[in-house]
Scaffold this motif. Structure first.
Motif, PDB file in Angstrom:
ATOM      1  N   ALA A 131     -35.661  15.526  32.500  1.00  0.00           N
ATOM      2  CA  ALA A 131     -35.005  16.939  32.366  1.00  0.00           C
ATOM      3  C   ALA A 131     -33.557  16.719  31.736  1.00  0.00           C
ATOM      4  CB  ALA A 131     -34.854  17.898  33.535  1.00  0.00           C
ATOM      5  N   ALA A 132     -32.903  15.636  32.275  1.00  0.00           N
ATOM      6  CA  ALA A 132     -31.536  15.403  31.813  1.00  0.00           C
ATOM      7  C   ALA A 132     -31.560  14.732  30.552  1.00  0.00           C
ATOM      8  CB  ALA A 132     -31.250  14.482  33.071  1.00  0.00           C
ATOM      9  N   ALA A 133     -32.487  13.888  30.154  1.00  0.00           N
ATOM     10  CA  ALA A 133     -32.598  13.479  28.785  1.00  0.00           C
ATOM     11  C   ALA A 133     -32.971  14.341  27.824  1.00  0.00           C
ATOM     12  CB  ALA A 133     -33.713  12.162  29.128  1.00  0.00           C
ATOM     13  N   GLU A 134     -33.839  15.448  28.204  1.00  0.00           N
ATOM     14  CA  GLU A 134     -33.976  16.420  27.201  1.00  0.00           C
ATOM     15  C   GLU A 134     -32.728  17.371  27.068  1.00  0.00           C
ATOM     16  OE1 GLU A 134     -36.982  17.267  25.466  1.00  0.00           O
ATOM     17  OE2 GLU A 134     -37.379  15.375  26.144  1.00  0.00           O
ATOM     18  N   ALA A 135     -31.820  17.512  28.070  1.00  0.00           N
ATOM     19  CA  ALA A 135     -30.741  18.196  28.045  1.00  0.00           C
ATOM     20  C   ALA A 135     -29.816  17.692  26.952  1.00  0.00           C
ATOM     21  CB  ALA A 135     -30.457  18.747  29.136  1.00  0.00           C
ATOM     22  N   ALA A 136     -29.539  16.281  27.281  1.00  0.00           N
ATOM     23  CA  ALA A 136     -28.445  15.544  26.587  1.00  0.00           C
ATOM     24  C   ALA A 136     -29.093  15.680  24.904  1.00  0.00           C
ATOM     25  CB  ALA A 136     -28.644  14.152  26.946  1.00  0.00           C
TER      26      ALA A 136
END
Length: 353
Positions: free
Chosen positions: A128-133
């Motif tokens: 989720a953090a990678a997608e948000a970045a």
């Protein structure tokens, strides 16, 4: 112009040689060739290879501390953009988006991958953090067409996608190989996909005609060394292990190798393909995503297996065929895969901001 640079998967200063480290260093060089002053904003490695939620919690806490440290740096006020290399679900950029927002500067990424199927499971929070970045990036430079497919599919409105072909950290070509030496394989000797490539190599060697005079040198080392040695044992002195080589020592082997034999199982792209072709060495590899972006010799269809690769070895044993094939690949490298071309792409896009 000053640019902040960050590689969450493996810092450019990491002691273990790898394609990730090499491309991180090459990106810094390409920016400097374009006239940018590059600051490595952080060496914090945000990698969790095991899907360990406790390890992810610890890394998130370290990232929060890094954000506070970086935004307080006096030099940060001079940065005009932030560039992150290789954001993905096992190594998300937990720092760049927050710092870029705080400083009011554009946030850019290179070689990011989308993996929404990982939003469930042990890497869910990191995914989720990678997608948000990735969502936060104004521009994402993609290096392979395989990455471009999911980046286009999931891109937020207004995001810019720009093709940055993989490139070598040099502005000119090395000397052309004499093609008078052994076949060469260059890769870390690890379990998993690397071992699968070595297994295909062993099967290919077994399929070569008895009348063909050949020798293979393997450059690299790693945890699967004993396993690969067992695979190659039936060929006796025809296979030599060179161990891990410095860049200068490897260049010496490229200067005389007759061909590069590396199937490329699940390679992202493989810098060794570029290095070999820059020296005019023909390549034998399978037709796989990623590999097809950087290999300009005829690729072997996967369903042909070792017999197809063995037939190509025989085909390239003709010196004239090898020279012609290698020269064509060398020309492509010169035009599209050196520092000058990469620097121009990066500079043109950054200046447009």
């Amino acid at each position: 112009m000053s640019v902040a640079f960050y590689a969450p998967l493996k810092p450019a200063s990491h002691p273990t040689p790898s394609g990730d480290r090499a491309l991180a260093r090459a990106l810094i060089q390409a920016l400097e060739v374009g006239g940018y002053e590059v600051t490595v904003a952080s060496d914090l490695r945000l990698y969790d290879g095991a899907g360990d939620t406790a390890a992810q919690d610890a890394l998130m806490q370290k990232a929060t501390a890094e954000i506070a440290r970086i935004t307080a740096l006096p030099a940060a006020k001079g940065w005009r953009a932030w560039l992150t290399y290789h954001n993905y679900y096992k190594a998300p950029d937990l720092i760049g988006p927050a710092v870029a927002r705080a400083l009011g500067i554009p946030y850019l990424q290179v070689e990011s991958t989308r993996a929404r199927k990982r939003l469930d499971g042990p890497w869910a929070r990191f995914a989720a953090a990678a997608e948000a970045a990735s969502d936060a990036a104004h521009t994402i430079f993609y290096v392979t067409q395989r990455d471009a497919e999911t980046l286009r599919r999931d891109a937020p409105d207004g995001q810019v996608l720009c093709h940055l072909p993989p490139f070598l950290s040099r502005s000119d070509l090395p000397h052309t190989s004499t093609l008078a030496g052994s076949m060469l394989s260059v890769a870390m000797i690890r379990h998993g996909d690397k071992l699968a490539s070595y297994q295909l190599i062993a099967q290919t060697l077994a399929a070569l005609p008895a009348s063909l005079d050949w020798h293979l040198e393997i450059a690299g080392d790693g945890a699967a060394r004993s396993k690969v040695a067992s695979l190659m044992a039936p060929f006796g002195a025809r296979v030599s292990f060179l161990g891990a080589l410095t860049s200068d020592a490897l260049a010496e082997h490229y200067s005389k190798a007759s061909l590069l034999l590396w199937p490329g199982v699940n390679e992202a792209f493989g810098l060794t393909y570029l290095e070999a072709q820059a020296a005019g060495i023909p390549v034998i590899a399978q037709d796989r995503p990623g590999v097809c972006d950087v290999v300009f010799c005829p690729l072997i269809k996967q369903d042909l297996g070792p017999s197809g690769m063995a037939a190509q070895v025989v085909h390239l044993s003709n010196p004239e065929t090898a020279r012609t094939t290698g020269a064509q690949a060398r020309d492509r490298i010169a035009k599209h895969h050196l520092l000058g071309a990469a620097s121009a792409t990066l500079s043109r896009t950054i200046e447009a901001l």
